[in-house]
Design a protein around this motif. Structure first.
Motif, PDB file in Angstrom:
ATOM      1  N   LEU A 182      71.031  12.781  -3.611  1.00 25.67           N
ATOM      2  CA  LEU A 182      70.009  13.696  -3.104  1.00 25.67           C
ATOM      3  C   LEU A 182      69.956  14.953  -3.966  1.00 25.67           C
ATOM      4  O   LEU A 182      68.868  15.465  -4.267  1.00 25.67           O
ATOM      5  CB  LEU A 182      70.289  14.064  -1.648  1.00 25.67           C
ATOM      6  N   HIS A 183      71.104  15.437  -4.370  1.00 26.50           N
ATOM      7  CA  HIS A 183      71.158  16.616  -5.247  1.00 26.50           C
ATOM      8  C   HIS A 183      70.374  16.359  -6.529  1.00 26.50           C
ATOM      9  O   HIS A 183      69.584  17.197  -6.983  1.00 26.50           O
ATOM     10  CB  HIS A 183      72.613  16.956  -5.567  1.00 26.50           C
ATOM     11  N   LYS A 184      70.554  15.191  -7.087  1.00 24.74           N
ATOM     12  CA  LYS A 184      69.857  14.823  -8.323  1.00 24.74           C
ATOM     13  C   LYS A 184      68.352  14.746  -8.098  1.00 24.74           C
ATOM     14  O   LYS A 184      67.557  15.236  -8.905  1.00 24.74           O
ATOM     15  CB  LYS A 184      70.385  13.481  -8.834  1.00 24.74           C
ATOM     16  N   ARG A 185      67.933  14.126  -6.981  1.00 26.36           N
ATOM     17  CA  ARG A 185      66.512  13.991  -6.675  1.00 26.36           C
ATOM     18  C   ARG A 185      65.859  15.370  -6.477  1.00 26.36           C
ATOM     19  O   ARG A 185      64.733  15.602  -6.926  1.00 26.36           O
ATOM     20  CB  ARG A 185      66.319  13.143  -5.416  1.00 26.36           C
ATOM     21  N   LEU A 186      66.540  16.264  -5.776  1.00 28.39           N
ATOM     22  CA  LEU A 186      66.000  17.603  -5.552  1.00 28.39           C
ATOM     23  C   LEU A 186      65.818  18.334  -6.880  1.00 28.39           C
ATOM     24  O   LEU A 186      64.811  19.026  -7.093  1.00 28.39           O
ATOM     25  CB  LEU A 186      66.919  18.407  -4.636  1.00 28.39           C
ATOM     26  N   LYS A 187      66.787  18.168  -7.747  1.00 25.11           N
ATOM     27  CA  LYS A 187      66.720  18.821  -9.054  1.00 25.11           C
ATOM     28  C   LYS A 187      65.567  18.252  -9.878  1.00 25.11           C
ATOM     29  O   LYS A 187      64.813  18.994 -10.510  1.00 25.11           O
ATOM     30  CB  LYS A 187      68.047  18.633  -9.791  1.00 25.11           C
ATOM     31  N   GLU A 188      65.414  16.938  -9.862  1.00 22.49           N
ATOM     32  CA  GLU A 188      64.343  16.287 -10.623  1.00 22.49           C
ATOM     33  C   GLU A 188      62.958  16.685 -10.106  1.00 22.49           C
ATOM     34  O   GLU A 188      62.002  16.793 -10.871  1.00 22.49           O
ATOM     35  CB  GLU A 188      64.499  14.763 -10.559  1.00 22.49           C
ATOM     36  N   ALA A 189      62.866  16.882  -8.782  1.00 17.36           N
ATOM     37  CA  ALA A 189      61.588  17.253  -8.162  1.00 17.36           C
ATOM     38  C   ALA A 189      61.354  18.762  -8.168  1.00 17.36           C
ATOM     39  O   ALA A 189      60.338  19.234  -7.639  1.00 17.36           O
ATOM     40  CB  ALA A 189      61.535  16.727  -6.734  1.00 17.36           C
ATOM     41  N   HIS A 190      62.296  19.515  -8.750  1.00 15.57           N
ATOM     42  CA  HIS A 190      62.201  20.978  -8.830  1.00 15.57           C
ATOM     43  C   HIS A 190      62.091  21.610  -7.442  1.00 15.57           C
ATOM     44  O   HIS A 190      61.330  22.563  -7.233  1.00 15.57           O
ATOM     45  CB  HIS A 190      61.012  21.395  -9.705  1.00 15.57           C
ATOM     46  N   ILE A 191      62.837  21.071  -6.499  1.00 12.05           N
ATOM     47  CA  ILE A 191      62.879  21.626  -5.151  1.00 12.05           C
ATOM     48  C   ILE A 191      64.070  22.576  -5.032  1.00 12.05           C
ATOM     49  O   ILE A 191      65.229  22.162  -5.161  1.00 12.05           O
ATOM     50  CB  ILE A 191      62.988  20.510  -4.095  1.00 12.05           C
ATOM     51  N   ASP A 192      63.768  23.824  -4.821  1.00 12.22           N
ATOM     52  CA  ASP A 192      64.812  24.833  -4.683  1.00 12.22           C
ATOM     53  C   ASP A 192      65.269  24.903  -3.226  1.00 12.22           C
ATOM     54  O   ASP A 192      64.503  24.616  -2.300  1.00 12.22           O
ATOM     55  CB  ASP A 192      64.286  26.193  -5.137  1.00 12.22           C
ATOM     56  N   SER A 193      66.486  25.321  -3.037  1.00  9.14           N
ATOM     57  CA  SER A 193      67.053  25.370  -1.680  1.00  9.14           C
ATOM     58  C   SER A 193      66.272  26.273  -0.736  1.00  9.14           C
ATOM     59  O   SER A 193      66.195  26.006   0.469  1.00  9.14           O
ATOM     60  CB  SER A 193      68.513  25.820  -1.737  1.00  9.14           C
ATOM     61  N   VAL A 194      65.670  27.346  -1.246  1.00 14.27           N
ATOM     62  CA  VAL A 194      64.941  28.271  -0.373  1.00 14.27           C
ATOM     63  C   VAL A 194      63.711  27.620   0.239  1.00 14.27           C
ATOM     64  O   VAL A 194      63.126  28.160   1.188  1.00 14.27           O
ATOM     65  CB  VAL A 194      64.525  29.554  -1.132  1.00 14.27           C
ATOM     66  N   MET A 195      63.334  26.449  -0.258  1.00 15.12           N
ATOM     67  CA  MET A 195      62.172  25.748   0.286  1.00 15.12           C
ATOM     68  C   MET A 195      62.485  25.050   1.604  1.00 15.12           C
ATOM     69  O   MET A 195      61.580  24.591   2.302  1.00 15.12           O
ATOM     70  CB  MET A 195      61.650  24.735  -0.736  1.00 15.12           C
ATOM     71  N   PHE A 196      63.799  24.953   1.956  1.00 13.68           N
ATOM     72  CA  PHE A 196      64.123  24.265   3.209  1.00 13.68           C
ATOM     73  C   PHE A 196      65.232  24.915   4.024  1.00 13.68           C
ATOM     74  O   PHE A 196      65.357  24.643   5.217  1.00 13.68           O
ATOM     75  CB  PHE A 196      64.501  22.796   2.939  1.00 13.68           C
ATOM     76  N   MET A 197      66.064  25.804   3.426  1.00 18.40           N
ATOM     77  CA  MET A 197      67.218  26.293   4.178  1.00 18.40           C
ATOM     78  C   MET A 197      67.086  27.720   4.698  1.00 18.40           C
ATOM     79  O   MET A 197      67.917  28.173   5.481  1.00 18.40           O
ATOM     80  CB  MET A 197      68.494  26.199   3.324  1.00 18.40           C
ATOM     81  N   VAL A 198      66.057  28.433   4.308  1.00 16.31           N
ATOM     82  CA  VAL A 198      65.938  29.838   4.696  1.00 16.31           C
ATOM     83  C   VAL A 198      65.887  29.996   6.216  1.00 16.31           C
ATOM     84  O   VAL A 198      66.629  30.788   6.806  1.00 16.31           O
ATOM     85  CB  VAL A 198      64.705  30.492   4.038  1.00 16.31           C
ATOM     86  N   GLU A 199      65.000  29.238   6.874  1.00 20.00           N
ATOM     87  CA  GLU A 199      64.899  29.342   8.334  1.00 20.00           C
ATOM     88  C   GLU A 199      66.169  28.845   9.013  1.00 20.00           C
ATOM     89  O   GLU A 199      66.600  29.418  10.022  1.00 20.00           O
ATOM     90  CB  GLU A 199      63.695  28.553   8.838  1.00 20.00           C
ATOM     91  N   TRP A 200      66.781  27.793   8.475  1.00 18.90           N
ATOM     92  CA  TRP A 200      68.033  27.296   9.051  1.00 18.90           C
ATOM     93  C   TRP A 200      69.055  28.418   9.152  1.00 18.90           C
ATOM     94  O   TRP A 200      69.651  28.640  10.201  1.00 18.90           O
ATOM     95  CB  TRP A 200      68.617  26.183   8.177  1.00 18.90           C
ATOM     96  N   PHE A 201      69.266  29.116   8.031  1.00 18.39           N
ATOM     97  CA  PHE A 201      70.318  30.124   7.966  1.00 18.39           C
ATOM     98  C   PHE A 201      69.922  31.428   8.656  1.00 18.39           C
ATOM     99  O   PHE A 201      70.704  31.995   9.416  1.00 18.39           O
ATOM    100  CB  PHE A 201      70.693  30.395   6.501  1.00 18.39           C
ATOM    101  N   MET A 202      68.708  31.904   8.388  1.00 19.69           N
ATOM    102  CA  MET A 202      68.326  33.208   8.920  1.00 19.69           C
ATOM    103  C   MET A 202      68.141  33.201  10.429  1.00 19.69           C
ATOM    104  O   MET A 202      68.359  34.215  11.099  1.00 19.69           O
ATOM    105  CB  MET A 202      67.051  33.702   8.236  1.00 19.69           C
ATOM    106  N   CYS A 203      67.726  32.065  10.985  1.00 18.59           N
ATOM    107  CA  CYS A 203      67.549  31.953  12.438  1.00 18.59           C
ATOM    108  C   CYS A 203      68.712  31.208  13.088  1.00 18.59           C
ATOM    109  O   CYS A 203      68.679  30.902  14.281  1.00 18.59           O
ATOM    110  CB  CYS A 203      66.239  31.260  12.770  1.00 18.59           C
ATOM    111  N   LEU A 204      69.745  30.914  12.308  1.00 22.32           N
ATOM    112  CA  LEU A 204      70.929  30.205  12.794  1.00 22.32           C
ATOM    113  C   LEU A 204      70.555  28.924  13.543  1.00 22.32           C
ATOM    114  O   LEU A 204      71.064  28.635  14.615  1.00 22.32           O
ATOM    115  CB  LEU A 204      71.775  31.114  13.685  1.00 22.32           C
ATOM    116  N   TYR A 205      69.594  28.196  12.966  1.00 17.11           N
ATOM    117  CA  TYR A 205      69.144  26.891  13.470  1.00 17.11           C
ATOM    118  C   TYR A 205      68.421  26.958  14.809  1.00 17.11           C
ATOM    119  O   TYR A 205      68.086  25.918  15.385  1.00 17.11           O
ATOM    120  CB  TYR A 205      70.319  25.906  13.560  1.00 17.11           C
ATOM    121  N   SER A 206      68.153  28.139  15.316  1.00 13.72           N
ATOM    122  CA  SER A 206      67.553  28.247  16.654  1.00 13.72           C
ATOM    123  C   SER A 206      66.116  27.741  16.707  1.00 13.72           C
ATOM    124  O   SER A 206      65.593  27.470  17.794  1.00 13.72           O
ATOM    125  CB  SER A 206      67.601  29.699  17.148  1.00 13.72           C
TER     126      SER A 206
END
Length: 371
Positions: free
Chosen positions: A250-274
């Motif tokens: 998955l890490h390799k696929r994300l890198k190949e697709a130029h998907i940065d972590s901020v595209m999916f984890m910002v709300e998870w972390f900032m809202c503590l998954y709520s």
């Protein structure tokens, strides 16, 4: 990034189901807003669950975790009462036991008080008597006042406490957020403040919730909600580094697709998954967060990433397919369950020292760039 924290208000709707006047059936999302064309007059009577959410809402749709047997719950409650009454001893001499019990889940009747003690918010409140009321009287920038008011109706509209426009729940949320801006004007208001403060208000009275919010943002997530969210971005970089160990494909696929972590984890972390997980899972994560700090946010994220494509024949290659897999609403319900998430979180081939190591590397690179 704070990577470690070694440190009786009645639950809302704790027993039987109740009914509240609120909006029509919500959309399949925690952050769903009340439809603009639905007025209070159009609302219907809805049944809510033990946490205060509409029965039909996403918060419990995936909540399949088995309830703790009554006798077990009573034993746990008794143990927690003993710890709270002798808190300094347990934290200094028996912290491993406190941590173990937090991972099992804090009893609902004591959750708010336990969060206060774990975060030392009760000491903050004791040391700053009357300050909450003073903060409420202080002026804040009109722009921030407007931003807070605009967010009130968007914050957990499917919860009985916040469903009514201008209701008591929204009033308390407004006052807690306003007081925090007065307390920390440099940070200012961030939209992610609202869901975090709301979860606290579901478990604590106003003033206690305020000081718990201060402890969270000051000690657990310092500078997390200020500026250009640099701290969140740093944690996103660390998350991808750890993902390379947990799920290299998955890490390799994300890198190949130029998907940065901020595209999916910002709300998870900032809202503590709520905004993203079934409510029993959210509460279990928060229990651990207050005890062990931000490490649990990384572990849960890695579990979600590890299993989000397990139901597919192969890991997708296209950007839009990968991004769809990374939305929790598209993940298999079983992997969102509290017991699964917590058990898997501590089975990962990742140690706390790995997290610390990646954090130190990133800080070193950041300091070198500034020279």
């Amino acid at each position: 990034m704070a990577v470690s924290m070694e440190n009786g208000h009645t639950q809302f709707g704790e027993e039987d189901d109740e009914v509240f006047y609120t909006q029509d059936r919500p959309q399949h999302s925690h952050s769903s807003e009340r439809p603009r064309n639905v007025s209070r007059e159009d609302s219907r009577v809805k049944t809510i669950d033990r946490y205060g959410f509409l029965i039909d809402s996403q918060y419990i749709k995936c909540g399949l975790s088995q309830a703790v047997p009554k006798d077990v719950a009573q034993k746990r409650e008794k143990k927690w009462l003993e710890m709270i009454y002798n808190w300094d001893f347990w934290m200094s001499k028996r912290f491993a036991t406190v941590r173990k019990r937090c991972r099992k889940g804090i009893p609902e009747s004591l959750r708010g008080r336990a969060w206060q003690y774990l975060s030392c918010a009760h000491k903050l409140q004791e040391d700053n008597k009357k300050m909450f009321k003073i903060y409420l009287t202080q002026r804040i920038a009109s722009k921030q006042e407007i931003e807070i008011k605009n967010d009130l109706h968007r914050t957990f509209p499917n919860h009985g406490m916040f469903a009514e426009d201008g209701g008591l729940g929204q009033k308390h949320l407004y006052e807690v957020l306003r007081a925090y801006i007065a307390y920390n004007p440099k940070e200012g208001f961030c939209q992610a403040h609202a869901p975090v403060a709301s979860v606290l208000l579901m478990h604590l009275p106003q003033e206690q919730a305020f000081w718990c919010l201060v402890a969270m943002l000051q000690d657990y997530l310092p500078n997390y909600y200020s500026g250009q969210l640099e701290e969140v971005a740093k944690d996103g970089v660390i998350l991808l580094k750890l993902l390379k160990t947990v799920h290299p494909k998955l890490h390799k696929r994300l890198k190949e697709a130029h998907i940065d972590s901020v595209m999916f984890m910002v709300e998870w972390f900032m809202c503590l998954y709520s905004r993203d997980l079934p409510w029993p899972s959210v509460l279990r994560i928060w229990d651990i967060f207050f005890c062990e700090g931000v490490k649990i946010l990384f572990r849960i994220a890695l579990v979600l990433l590890k299993h989000c494509t397990a139901h597919l024949p192969k890991v997708p290659r296209e950007e839009y397919e990968l991004l769809a897999c990374l939305k929790t609403k598209n993940m298999p319900p079983a992997i969102l369950e509290a017991d699964f998430l917590i058990e898997e979180a501590y089975r990962l081939p990742i140690k706390d020292r790995d997290l610390m190591k990646e954090h130190k590397k990133l800080e070193k690179r950041s300091s070198q760039k500034k020279r």
